[in-house]
Motif scaffolding. Structure first.
Motif, PDB file in Angstrom:
ATOM      1  N   SER A 186     -26.865  -1.289  23.227  1.00  0.00           N
ATOM      2  CA  SER A 186     -28.008  -1.030  24.099  1.00  0.00           C
ATOM      3  C   SER A 186     -29.169  -1.888  23.626  1.00  0.00           C
ATOM      4  O   SER A 186     -29.422  -1.996  22.422  1.00  0.00           O
ATOM      5  CB  SER A 186     -28.383   0.452  24.059  1.00  0.00           C
ATOM      6  N   TRP A 187     -29.875  -2.500  24.590  1.00  0.00           N
ATOM      7  CA  TRP A 187     -30.965  -3.411  24.234  1.00  0.00           C
ATOM      8  C   TRP A 187     -32.025  -3.410  25.323  1.00  0.00           C
ATOM      9  O   TRP A 187     -31.701  -3.280  26.510  1.00  0.00           O
ATOM     10  CB  TRP A 187     -30.427  -4.830  24.040  1.00  0.00           C
ATOM     11  N   VAL A 188     -33.297  -3.548  24.897  1.00  0.00           N
ATOM     12  CA  VAL A 188     -34.430  -3.624  25.816  1.00  0.00           C
ATOM     13  C   VAL A 188     -35.062  -5.006  25.688  1.00  0.00           C
ATOM     14  O   VAL A 188     -35.438  -5.432  24.585  1.00  0.00           O
ATOM     15  CB  VAL A 188     -35.471  -2.529  25.523  1.00  0.00           C
ATOM     16  N   ASP A 189     -35.186  -5.709  26.801  1.00  0.00           N
ATOM     17  CA  ASP A 189     -35.737  -7.064  26.857  1.00  0.00           C
ATOM     18  C   ASP A 189     -37.237  -6.977  27.142  1.00  0.00           C
ATOM     19  O   ASP A 189     -37.639  -6.452  28.186  1.00  0.00           O
ATOM     20  CB  ASP A 189     -35.021  -7.851  27.962  1.00  0.00           C
ATOM     21  N   ASP A 190     -38.061  -7.514  26.238  1.00  0.00           N
ATOM     22  CA  ASP A 190     -39.511  -7.453  26.476  1.00  0.00           C
ATOM     23  C   ASP A 190     -39.995  -8.554  27.410  1.00  0.00           C
ATOM     24  O   ASP A 190     -41.172  -8.596  27.780  1.00  0.00           O
ATOM     25  CB  ASP A 190     -40.289  -7.481  25.156  1.00  0.00           C
ATOM     26  N   GLY A 191     -39.086  -9.464  27.806  1.00  0.00           N
ATOM     27  CA  GLY A 191     -39.454 -10.518  28.743  1.00  0.00           C
ATOM     28  C   GLY A 191     -40.326 -11.603  28.164  1.00  0.00           C
ATOM     29  O   GLY A 191     -40.823 -12.457  28.913  1.00  0.00           O
ATOM     30  N   VAL A 192     -40.498 -11.590  26.848  1.00  0.00           N
ATOM     31  CA  VAL A 192     -41.375 -12.565  26.190  1.00  0.00           C
ATOM     32  C   VAL A 192     -40.666 -13.249  25.035  1.00  0.00           C
ATOM     33  O   VAL A 192     -40.581 -14.483  24.975  1.00  0.00           O
ATOM     34  CB  VAL A 192     -42.672 -11.884  25.682  1.00  0.00           C
ATOM     35  N   THR A 193     -40.151 -12.452  24.104  1.00  0.00           N
ATOM     36  CA  THR A 193     -39.596 -13.000  22.856  1.00  0.00           C
ATOM     37  C   THR A 193     -38.495 -14.019  23.110  1.00  0.00           C
ATOM     38  O   THR A 193     -38.446 -15.075  22.462  1.00  0.00           O
ATOM     39  CB  THR A 193     -39.046 -11.859  21.993  1.00  0.00           C
ATOM     40  N   PHE A 194     -37.612 -13.737  24.064  1.00  0.00           N
ATOM     41  CA  PHE A 194     -36.479 -14.629  24.339  1.00  0.00           C
ATOM     42  C   PHE A 194     -36.534 -15.178  25.761  1.00  0.00           C
ATOM     43  O   PHE A 194     -35.504 -15.479  26.364  1.00  0.00           O
ATOM     44  CB  PHE A 194     -35.160 -13.883  24.106  1.00  0.00           C
ATOM     45  N   GLY A 195     -37.735 -15.315  26.294  1.00  0.00           N
ATOM     46  CA  GLY A 195     -37.909 -15.870  27.627  1.00  0.00           C
ATOM     47  C   GLY A 195     -38.062 -14.785  28.673  1.00  0.00           C
ATOM     48  O   GLY A 195     -37.883 -13.596  28.407  1.00  0.00           O
ATOM     49  N   PRO A 196     -38.406 -15.187  29.900  1.00  0.00           N
ATOM     50  CA  PRO A 196     -38.648 -14.227  30.980  1.00  0.00           C
ATOM     51  C   PRO A 196     -37.421 -13.386  31.296  1.00  0.00           C
ATOM     52  O   PRO A 196     -36.278 -13.764  30.997  1.00  0.00           O
ATOM     53  CB  PRO A 196     -39.015 -15.127  32.168  1.00  0.00           C
ATOM     54  N   LEU A 197     -37.653 -12.233  31.928  1.00  0.00           N
ATOM     55  CA  LEU A 197     -36.547 -11.392  32.371  1.00  0.00           C
ATOM     56  C   LEU A 197     -35.661 -12.164  33.337  1.00  0.00           C
ATOM     57  O   LEU A 197     -36.151 -12.945  34.158  1.00  0.00           O
ATOM     58  CB  LEU A 197     -37.082 -10.138  33.062  1.00  0.00           C
ATOM     59  N   LEU A 198     -34.369 -11.934  33.251  1.00  0.00           N
ATOM     60  CA  LEU A 198     -33.423 -12.582  34.154  1.00  0.00           C
ATOM     61  C   LEU A 198     -33.169 -11.679  35.355  1.00  0.00           C
ATOM     62  O   LEU A 198     -33.083 -10.459  35.219  1.00  0.00           O
ATOM     63  CB  LEU A 198     -32.109 -12.885  33.438  1.00  0.00           C
ATOM     64  N   GLY A 199     -33.032 -12.294  36.527  1.00  0.00           N
ATOM     65  CA  GLY A 199     -32.883 -11.529  37.757  1.00  0.00           C
ATOM     66  C   GLY A 199     -31.492 -11.594  38.339  1.00  0.00           C
ATOM     67  O   GLY A 199     -30.492 -11.452  37.638  1.00  0.00           O
TER      68      GLY A 199
END
Length: 222
Positions: A186-199
Motif C-alpha cells: 500500500s502506498w500514497v503518492d504525494d504528487g510531488v516527490t516522484f513527479g505529478p500524479l498519473l491519470g
C-alpha cells in the motif's frame, strides 16, 4: 478491496487466440493457450539480455481510478513479471503515438523513454538475490523511482499448485495490491516527490526471459 460503487469496465478471459488478437506485443514472444489460459514466453535466448524481454499491452484506455484483477501462475523460472498501469505517453500523448520511437522490450525504454507509468514487479526471480529474498516492488516513471516495497508471498514454481488471484487498486493518490485477498503493498503518492500524479492510461504485462507464466480472467473496474 474494490469500492462497492465501482462497476466492471472490461473482462477478458484470456482463454484463446481471439481473446488476445487486439493486444500489442513489444519484443519477441510466443503467446499460446495450452490450458485455455494465456501462456507467455520469450522466443529469444536469455543471453540476449534486455533484448530477450517483452511487454504485452491490453489495447484499452482505462480511467485514472481503477482496479485490475487477473489470475497468474508461474510455470518456469528464473524470470520476472511486471504489471504496467496508468501508462501513457509523455506530453499527454497516447501511449502508441506514431511519433514515438519503437519500444522493443528493453526496460530502459519504459522508465526513461517517451512514457509515464507505474511498474508493479510482483514476481521477482530473475537474479540470485531476488530468489534468496522475495519482494514486490512498485516503481514510478518517468524515472526509475522505487516508491514502495513489500514482502512477496508467492512460492517458487515447484510449490505452485494453482493460479493466484491478483488485485491492484489505484484510487486517487492511493495504490493497494493484494494476492489471494492478502494485503501485500500500500502506498500514497504525494504528487510531488516522484513527479505529478498519473491519470488515465493502459495496462500491460512484462516478462523477463526465460520466464514462462500463465494469465487468465483479466478484469478492470472503475
Amino acid at each position: 478491496m474494490i469500492p462497492r460503487e465501482w462497476k466492471q469496465l472490461y473482462h477478458n478471459p484470456l482463454a484463446s487466440t481471439e481473446d488476445a488478437a487486439d493486444f500489442r506485443l513489444e519484443g519477441e514472444a510466443a503467446i499460446t493457450f495450452p490450458m485455455q489460459r494465456m501462456r507467455l514466453e520469450s522466443t529469444r535466448n536469455p543471453s540476449d539480455g534486455q533484448q530477450a524481454n517483452f511487454v504485452l499491452w491490453c489495447p484499452e484506455q482505462f480511467p485514472a481510478d481503477l482496479a485490475v484483477s487477473w489470475e497468474f501462475r508461474p510455470i518456469r523460472e528464473p524470470g520476472l513479471a511486471i504489471l504496467f498501469f496508468a501508462a501513457n505517453g509523455v506530453d499527454d500523448k497516447e501511449l502508441f503515438d506514431p511519433g514515438f520511437l519503437p519500444r522493443t522490450g528493453e526496460y530502459e525504454q519504459y522508465h526513461h523513454g517517451e512514457m509515464n507509468a507505474f511498474h508493479l514487479s510482483y514476481y521477482r526471480r530473475r537474479w540470485p538475490a531476488e530468489r534468496e529474498f522475495h519482494t514486490c516492488n512498485l516503481r514510478k516513471s518517468y524515472g526509475f523511482h522505487l516508491v514502495s516495497q513489500a514482502a512477496d508471498p508467492l512460492p517458487s514454481v515447484n510449490d505452485c499448485t494453482d493460479h493466484y488471484r491478483m488485485l491492484l487498486v489505484k484510487q486517487g493518490n492511493r495504490i493497494h495490491f493484494s494476492i489471494n485477498e492478502l494485503p501485500v503493498l500500500s502506498w500514497v503518492d504525494d504528487g510531488v516527490t516522484f513527479g505529478p500524479l498519473l491519470g488515465a492510461g493502459k495496462i500491460g504485462f512484462r516478462q523477463m526471459a526465460p520466464f514462462i507464466a500463465e494469465y487468465a480472467n483479466l478484469r478492470v473496474y472503475g
